[in-house]
Design a protein around this motif. Structure first.
Motif, PDB file in Angstrom:
ATOM      1  N   LEU A  97      -4.133  -2.160   8.145  1.00 16.62           N
ATOM      2  CA  LEU A  97      -3.035  -1.111   8.145  1.00 16.62           C
ATOM      3  C   LEU A  97      -2.090  -1.422   6.977  1.00 16.62           C
ATOM      4  O   LEU A  97      -1.594  -0.651   6.093  1.00 16.62           O
ATOM      5  N   ILE A  98      -1.713  -2.760   6.891  1.00 10.45           N
ATOM      6  CA  ILE A  98      -0.429  -3.097   5.690  1.00 10.45           C
ATOM      7  C   ILE A  98      -1.380  -2.811   4.319  1.00 10.45           C
ATOM      8  O   ILE A  98      -0.664  -2.199   3.489  1.00 10.45           O
ATOM      9  N   ARG A  99      -2.664  -3.186   4.253  1.00 16.25           N
ATOM     10  CA  ARG A  99      -3.227  -2.942   2.970  1.00 16.25           C
ATOM     11  C   ARG A  99      -3.303  -1.422   2.600  1.00 16.25           C
ATOM     12  O   ARG A  99      -3.225  -0.868   1.423  1.00 16.25           O
ATOM     13  N   GLN A 100      -3.516  -0.552   3.660  1.00 14.45           N
ATOM     14  CA  GLN A 100      -3.501   0.804   3.323  1.00 14.45           C
ATOM     15  C   GLN A 100      -2.216   1.701   2.948  1.00 14.45           C
ATOM     16  O   GLN A 100      -2.182   2.646   2.487  1.00 14.45           O
ATOM     17  N   GLU A 101      -1.067   0.813   2.843  1.00 15.78           N
ATOM     18  CA  GLU A 101       0.106   1.358   2.501  1.00 15.78           C
ATOM     19  C   GLU A 101      -0.057   1.378   0.976  1.00 15.78           C
ATOM     20  O   GLU A 101       0.980   2.392   0.609  1.00 15.78           O
TER      21      GLU A 101
END
Length: 327
Positions: free
Chosen positions: A155-159
């Motif tokens: 989810l952090i990567r998707q930011e």
């Protein structure tokens, strides 16, 4: 806020620049290390290969030894500082595992990202529920996998796709990647809706490669991602996704090969608008993928005749020749 270009990429750029300068001066590794009083050539070799985080003092000594002009010197000092940094990256990426961190570094500093996936939805496009399911499968092979930590990391990567200046992102998906394949109905429909929502963003393109349509005889055997960066002098990169260890490629010969493959896949894929329409249909009727021509509803089909429109994609000889294996 956007992250600076990945320290990994800046290390590769710095190493290539320093190697070019050394060769311009017609110096060997041994001669440079002798001048600087370095105990062995391994230190300089690792810097030139981008395998170690450079010490700025060492870089300044090398620039003196190579008699670098002031303007070029300032540029290389900036690159060296980017290559040596890590705090901003590690703080932003949190407690991410090594494999996800490697992708996050590339994604966070990229100007463009092109991903090919033959079997699953790419990580940047996954919902939490779908990601949890996929990572749960990985835990069957490795009990040390922390599924919830990996979901948070994803989810952090998707930011990166939601920031003010995101990269131009393109996903090339085989139709099998959008087959439910045992995924619970609710999770699957949510995932398809999520793809449709993301595809509405101006910087996100999702394109499906229909069954029976070959990219000029090319069929990549593994998922891969191709990255370019805001500074065109930074080396473009391809990551190959494997079961246990991913491979980073950066040589001009490798990049030329994957550039040609991406062109052929783009030629073979449905246009973005048709892909989104197909995804929307699948949300309402996931069984559509399994239909045949004899079923009441028509099967999912690609372009007429199953051929991409470009003559270039029909000529396998047009691809760059792969290099022979070396020991």
């Amino acid at each position: 806020m956007p992250l600076p270009t990945s320290p990994v990429i800046r290390r590769a750029r710095l190493g290539a620049e320093l190697r070019r300068l050394r060769r311009r001066e017609e110096l060997t590794l041994e001669q440079v290390c002798g001048r600087l009083g370095w105990a062995s050539t391994s230190k300089l070799s690792r810097i030139e290969l981008g395998q170690s985080r450079p010490d700025l003092a060492d870089v300044l000594d090398l620039l003196d030894a190579y008699r670098v002009a002031p303007q070029e010197r300032d540029m290389l000092i900036t690159i060296a500082r980017d290559a040596a940094t890590g705090r901003g990256w590690w703080k932003t990426l949190g407690g991410m595992g090594e494999r996800q961190r490697a992708y996050a570094e590339l994604e966070g500093g990229a100007a463009t990202v092109v991903e090919y996936q033959p079997a699953v939805i790419p990580g940047l496009l996954q919902t939490p529920a779908y990601a949890r399911l996929r990572l749960g499968v990985a835990r069957l092979l490795d009990r040390d996998v922390d599924v919830e930590a990996d979901v948070r990391a994803r989810l952090i990567r998707q930011e990166v796709l939601h920031r003010a200046d995101p990269p131009q992102y393109t996903a090339l998906l085989e139709l099998a990647a959008c087959d439910p394949g045992g995924v619970p109905d609710g999770i699957w429909r949510e995932q398809l809706r999520h793809l449709v929502t993301l595809a509405a963003k101006p910087h996100v393109t999702i394109r499906m490669i229909p069954p029976g349509v070959t990219a000029g005889g090319v069929h990549p055997l593994t998922p891969f991602s191709r990255y370019s960066f805001p500074d065109p002098a930074d080396p473009r990169t391809v990551m190959l996704e494997a079961l246990t260890t991913d491979v980073r490629l950066g040589s001009p010969a490798d990049l030329a090969w994957y550039d040609a493959v991406v062109d052929r896949l783009l030629d073979a894929a449905l246009p973005a608008a048709e892909t989104v329409a197909l995804l929307a249909r699948l949300v309402e009727d996931p069984g559509l993928l399994g239909r045949t021509a004899d079923d009441p509803a028509p099967p999912v089909v690609g372009r007429a005749g199953g051929h991409p429109p470009s003559g270039r994609a029909e000529d396998p000889a047009a691809l760059p020749r792969p290099r022979p294996p070396t020991d």
